[in-house]
Design a protein around this motif. Structure first.
Motif, PDB file in Angstrom:
ATOM      1  N   PRO A  19      -9.461  -5.432  -6.562  1.00 52.97           N
ATOM      2  CA  PRO A  19      -9.816  -4.947  -5.224  1.00 52.97           C
ATOM      3  C   PRO A  19      -9.650  -6.001  -4.141  1.00 52.97           C
ATOM      4  N   ALA A  20      -9.675  -7.272  -4.528  1.00 55.53           N
ATOM      5  CA  ALA A  20      -9.562  -8.338  -3.522  1.00 55.53           C
ATOM      6  C   ALA A  20      -8.125  -8.522  -3.039  1.00 55.53           C
ATOM      7  N   THR A  21      -7.165  -8.323  -3.940  1.00 57.62           N
ATOM      8  CA  THR A  21      -5.766  -8.575  -3.588  1.00 57.62           C
ATOM      9  C   THR A  21      -4.942  -7.299  -3.438  1.00 57.62           C
ATOM     10  N   GLY A  22      -5.431  -6.189  -4.017  1.00 57.37           N
ATOM     11  CA  GLY A  22      -4.671  -4.952  -3.959  1.00 57.37           C
ATOM     12  C   GLY A  22      -3.494  -4.923  -4.906  1.00 57.37           C
ATOM     13  N   THR A  23      -3.459  -5.877  -5.843  1.00 60.80           N
ATOM     14  CA  THR A  23      -2.392  -5.927  -6.833  1.00 60.80           C
ATOM     15  C   THR A  23      -3.000  -5.784  -8.225  1.00 60.80           C
ATOM     16  N   THR A  24      -2.141  -5.610  -9.225  1.00 60.10           N
ATOM     17  CA  THR A  24      -2.626  -5.465 -10.595  1.00 60.10           C
ATOM     18  C   THR A  24      -2.501  -6.778 -11.345  1.00 60.10           C
ATOM     19  N   ALA A  25      -3.481  -7.041 -12.179  1.00 58.84           N
ATOM     20  CA  ALA A  25      -3.409  -8.203 -13.066  1.00 58.84           C
ATOM     21  C   ALA A  25      -2.416  -7.911 -14.182  1.00 58.84           C
ATOM     22  N   GLN A  26      -1.811  -8.958 -14.716  1.00 61.73           N
ATOM     23  CA  GLN A  26      -0.882  -8.855 -15.845  1.00 61.73           C
ATOM     24  C   GLN A  26       0.187  -7.775 -15.627  1.00 61.73           C
ATOM     25  N   PRO A  27       0.953  -7.836 -14.530  1.00 61.70           N
ATOM     26  CA  PRO A  27       1.887  -6.743 -14.226  1.00 61.70           C
ATOM     27  C   PRO A  27       2.966  -6.520 -15.284  1.00 61.70           C
ATOM     28  N   GLN A  28       3.451  -7.578 -15.935  1.00 64.95           N
ATOM     29  CA  GLN A  28       4.530  -7.402 -16.904  1.00 64.95           C
ATOM     30  C   GLN A  28       4.030  -6.735 -18.182  1.00 64.95           C
ATOM     31  N   SER A  29       2.951  -7.247 -18.749  1.00 69.13           N
ATOM     32  CA  SER A  29       2.437  -6.657 -19.979  1.00 69.13           C
ATOM     33  C   SER A  29       1.764  -5.313 -19.720  1.00 69.13           C
ATOM     34  N   LEU A  30       1.388  -5.049 -18.471  1.00 64.38           N
ATOM     35  CA  LEU A  30       0.722  -3.787 -18.145  1.00 64.38           C
ATOM     36  C   LEU A  30       1.657  -2.608 -18.381  1.00 64.38           C
ATOM     37  N   ASP A  31       2.952  -2.769 -18.149  1.00 66.24           N
ATOM     38  CA  ASP A  31       3.908  -1.706 -18.459  1.00 66.24           C
ATOM     39  C   ASP A  31       3.820  -1.313 -19.929  1.00 66.24           C
ATOM     40  N   LEU A  32       3.749  -2.311 -20.804  1.00 67.00           N
ATOM     41  CA  LEU A  32       3.638  -2.043 -22.236  1.00 67.00           C
ATOM     42  C   LEU A  32       2.320  -1.353 -22.558  1.00 67.00           C
ATOM     43  N   GLY A  33       1.251  -1.831 -21.931  1.00 66.32           N
ATOM     44  CA  GLY A  33      -0.054  -1.229 -22.162  1.00 66.32           C
ATOM     45  C   GLY A  33      -0.112   0.218 -21.726  1.00 66.32           C
ATOM     46  N   LEU A  34       0.555   0.539 -20.613  1.00 62.98           N
ATOM     47  CA  LEU A  34       0.567   1.919 -20.142  1.00 62.98           C
ATOM     48  C   LEU A  34       1.350   2.822 -21.088  1.00 62.98           C
ATOM     49  N   VAL A 109      -5.940   6.174  -5.253  1.00 62.20           N
ATOM     50  CA  VAL A 109      -5.676   4.928  -4.541  1.00 62.20           C
ATOM     51  C   VAL A 109      -4.907   5.263  -3.274  1.00 62.20           C
ATOM     52  N   HIS A 110      -4.923   4.340  -2.320  1.00 59.49           N
ATOM     53  CA  HIS A 110      -4.060   4.494  -1.163  1.00 59.49           C
ATOM     54  C   HIS A 110      -3.278   3.206  -0.972  1.00 59.49           C
ATOM     55  N   ALA A 111      -2.031   3.361  -0.552  1.00 65.66           N
ATOM     56  CA  ALA A 111      -1.131   2.227  -0.397  1.00 65.66           C
ATOM     57  C   ALA A 111      -1.297   1.622   0.991  1.00 65.66           C
ATOM     58  N   VAL A 112      -1.256   0.291   1.050  1.00 65.02           N
ATOM     59  CA  VAL A 112      -1.360  -0.438   2.311  1.00 65.02           C
ATOM     60  C   VAL A 112      -0.107  -1.284   2.454  1.00 65.02           C
ATOM     61  N   ALA A 113       0.726  -0.936   3.419  1.00 58.85           N
ATOM     62  CA  ALA A 113       1.967  -1.670   3.633  1.00 58.85           C
ATOM     63  C   ALA A 113       1.683  -2.975   4.363  1.00 58.85           C
TER      64      ALA A 113
END
Length: 241
Positions: A19-34, A109-113
């Protein structure tokens, strides 16, 4: 499948969203997890079932969730059970962005450009209802704190969170070490969650490309096979070039 219950991929992504950065942790391995979370969700819906280390379709009827049904149809087209590690390591990357767009359409969620350095466009995501994220985190914290065996959905969520490396994001520092250890231990409480979590870790360690060991092979042959496997550090150096 109605929308009264959040799916496991949705929960895993919301758990990874900072919530602080608006990004996901572990973006590369998160694809595998999903990809693994999709398998668990389909198993919970009675559409697939584990067959040893493979995944078999037992009911091809759509669930009503477009993202899950796309995965189910791909599995059905295989015609025979597929190894979990090969499925998760397959060329279906980009699930993180697919699910972020899906959560935005669902209003979670809502996107913030924005812009990086005033030039590069960026998109950050914020949960629209923090109570949902708190509920997911509370379930996980409760399973870790009480030691009571969790329900299969929560156990699978814990297994996947550990597999993609969210432990240090959720329970940072030395004070979170015991919680990270208990998060890992929750893998054993759901067979399907454990299967896909180990497959996610195997893919990250390069095991998806290695042939299965023949248990009847002589010791010398097994030792030779092991010696031919690249070291993880070597693989990282090759990938960096």
């Amino acid at each position: 499948m109605g929308r009264s219950r959040r799916t496991l991929p949705e929960e895993l992504l919301l758990l990874a969203l900072d919530p602080a950065t608006g990004t996901t942790a572990q973006p590369q391995s998160l694809d595998l997890g999903l990809a693994g979370a999709q398998l668990v969700e389909l198993a919970l819906a009675g559409r697939i079932a584990p067959d040893g280390d493979r995944i078999a379709v037992v009911m091809p009827r759509p669930t009503g969730d477009p993202t899950l049904d796309s995965a189910l149809e791909l599995l059905r087209r295989r015609g025979s059970p597929v190894r979990a590690v090969h499925w998760i390591g397959g060329p279906r990357l980009g699930l993180r962005q697919i699910y972020l767009a899906h959560l935005e359409r669902c209003g979670m969620v809502h996107a913030v450009a924005g812009q990086m350095c005033g030039v590069l466009p960026t998109t950050r995501y914020q949960a629209t209802d923090t109570a949902i994220s708190r509920d997911i985190r509370t379930r996980l914290d409760s399973a870790i704190r009480t030691g009571v065996p969790p329900d299969p959905r929560t156990a699978a969520l814990a297994a996947l969170a550990h597999a993609v490396g969210l432990g240090k994001h959720l329970y940072p520092g030395n004070e979170g070490r015991s919680s990270r250890s208990r998060l890992r231990d929750l893998i054993r409480h759901d067979p399907m969650g454990g299967l896909v979590a180990h497959a996610v870790m195997d893919v990250q360690n390069g095991a998806a490309a290695q042939p299965r060991r023949n248990p009847s092979a002589p010791n010398g042959s097994r030792q030779a096979a092991v010696s031919m496997q690249p070291r993880r550090g070597s693989m990282a150096r090759v990938a960096a070039h």
